[in-house]
Design an enzyme around this catalytic site. Sequence first.
Site, PDB file in Angstrom:
ATOM      1  N   CYS A  45       0.997  -1.231  -0.008  1.00  0.00           N
ATOM      2  CA  CYS A  45      -0.027  -0.078  -0.017  1.00  0.00           C
ATOM      3  C   CYS A  45       0.890   1.109   0.046  1.00  0.00           C
ATOM      4  CB  CYS A  45      -0.992   0.086   1.051  1.00  0.00           C
ATOM      5  SG  CYS A  45      -0.079  -0.183   2.720  1.00  0.00           S
ATOM      6  N   GLY A 184     -16.204   2.493  19.386  1.00  0.00           N
ATOM      7  CA  GLY A 184     -15.579   3.488  18.738  1.00  0.00           C
ATOM      8  C   GLY A 184     -14.625   2.876  17.729  1.00  0.00           C
TER       9      GLY A 184
END
Lengths: 416, 259
Positions: A45, A184
């Site tokens: 990446c 979260g």
Amino acid sequence: MGFNQKTASVEVRERFTYSDDQVPSVLQRLHGNQGVEEIALISTCNRTEVYAVTQEPSLCRGSLLSLFSNAENNSGHPDFLYLENDLQAVKHLFEVSSGLDSLVLGENQILGQVRTAFSLAQEAKTTGPVLEKLFPWALRVGKMARSQTRICQGAASVAAAAVELSQMIFDDLKGRRVLLLGAGKMTQASLGLLKNAGVEQIRVVNRTLARAEELAARCGGQASPFEDLDKALADVDVLIASTGAPHFVVDKARLAPVMHQRRGRPLLLVDIAVPRDIEPSCQDLDNVYLYNIDDLQGVVAENLARRQKEVQKVLQIVDAECQEFSRYLDSRKANQAIRMLRESFEEVRQSELMKHRGSLTHEEMDRLESFSNVLLNKLLHHPMIQLKKMSAAGVPPEELERALEILGIFPRGKHE
Amino acid sequence: MSSALLALSALGYWASAISFHYNLFHRKQRDWTQWLRILLGSHAVHTLGLVALTVQLQHLPVLSMPEVMAVLGWALIALYAIVGRRWKVDALGGIAAPAVAVLTTFATITLGHETPHSYRGVWFGLHVSSLVASYAAFCLAAFCSLLYFIQSRRLKEKKLNTAFLLPSLTTLDRVAFRFIMVGFPLLVLGMVSGTQMPGWHWTWDPKETLVAVTGGVYLLYLHARVLAGWQGRRINMILLVAFLCVLVSLLAPGRSHGY
């Protein structure tokens, strides 16, 4: 040739990233091009880099550029690309495998990615003697950098720092129980690391039970309603809190009776929420170890600063190994020169033998063949030893080639 | 000869203690190789010293305080060498090495000034050797507890740079318990074999009373740890108190004891 996160934006990187399935076909296509003798491709990446071996750099360069061209920019050298030649390219690969070129200095993942790139090139049959030597060498340099320096020591992310902290309390997380308070993004980010660390059970508590259940299902954990928080706290070893609550969710008054129930079992509280979820005075309770996001970021910053100090040591290793690899390449060229010398003389011997093949008996031919063979070996013995000595003494391959030219032997690509 | 060997081993223990602390706190490395070599080398010299002392005295060197100190130090390092690495508590050597250095230095200086005693027999040998071995195990358990408090404080104060050099809290807690599991049966054996010696009867001898109290405190620890399932700081505090009892009982005068 290639780009990394420093030279190319994410928009560019995502356009030229190749999956492991695509790499072999890309390599085979490029390998068929003129001037490309060996080729391998590292595609992650953060970088796409192609390593090629060639005797004709300009032809090869054109082939490699085609890999990075597209409809908008199909000619010339794009700005985001860098090109390294000869030993600079070797040094670059060594730096990549050592983690010096990574976004997080010294990270370990790149070592596996270099290994995969090499395996894919082998699978595509696009490697040769140079890359077969270079990639294992680079992997070895990567391992040396990590074992001989502290370039990869210490957690480099908040989640990894939390896992590292837990190891100072519990040795390891195998068989431990972790409670995630809140569902979260930060909690989700730590899930992978927790699973890898061998956590036995993950419990999720959230104000909205549905979200807790969703996250629990994703990590194979167990969801509990918010009312069961105290029960869960008495049971687990680590709490990771990251709710969006504007006030403390766990305070000292709530935790004190829980700690009594725990009978002295240590409890690690990791509060990564802002505003904080856990009252700081909880730290005053016996056997409670509380860390907030600043503490963890402090650990990460300290570790990264320590890694930065190791860069010079790693560079020394990289430079030394580069020199060693350069010597290997030179010795390879010396061997080629010796082979050329031998082949050239052998050719003369065979052609002279051919001239007498019809006029001599079998017995005479055998004697002549053996005589010429011995003569050739004796004549070549000294020059071959000398070439080996010159190569070992660091004489550049060009000079070896020049020495051969005296005997009328010209390397490939050169003409009389 | 024996004094020279013991003095040499004491020097070695000091050197290994310095090397350990230099590596751990100055270089901040968990590299145990060098100091461990010095420690084990010193222990070998210590063993030779004790053999020479036994030959010289014509009996096991356990009849006076200096002799017992020399043997206790030897047993402590022997136990540490056997289980230290296996139980992942190499760092314990950071306390064990200086402690044994003090014991052997004391033994070297004071050996030869003691008054001879006439205790002999199997029960006596069993009594003293099992008590010395149990005290060595209790020492190491107390060192674990001490490290527990140091590590716990570092973690509370967020001094993680040095915290990562020490074993984890659960390891220290577990290993301390194991040492007690080794030491407690030996203590009981030592006490029981003492009662089998000719002419013994309970006379509220201060030393014997204190040893009984020590056994009681360790029993309390085992009860809290095994039956009530307690861990953490409080239970380690009991261990330190128990070790204080060990020290007091060792140093207390006894009417029927030589030291």
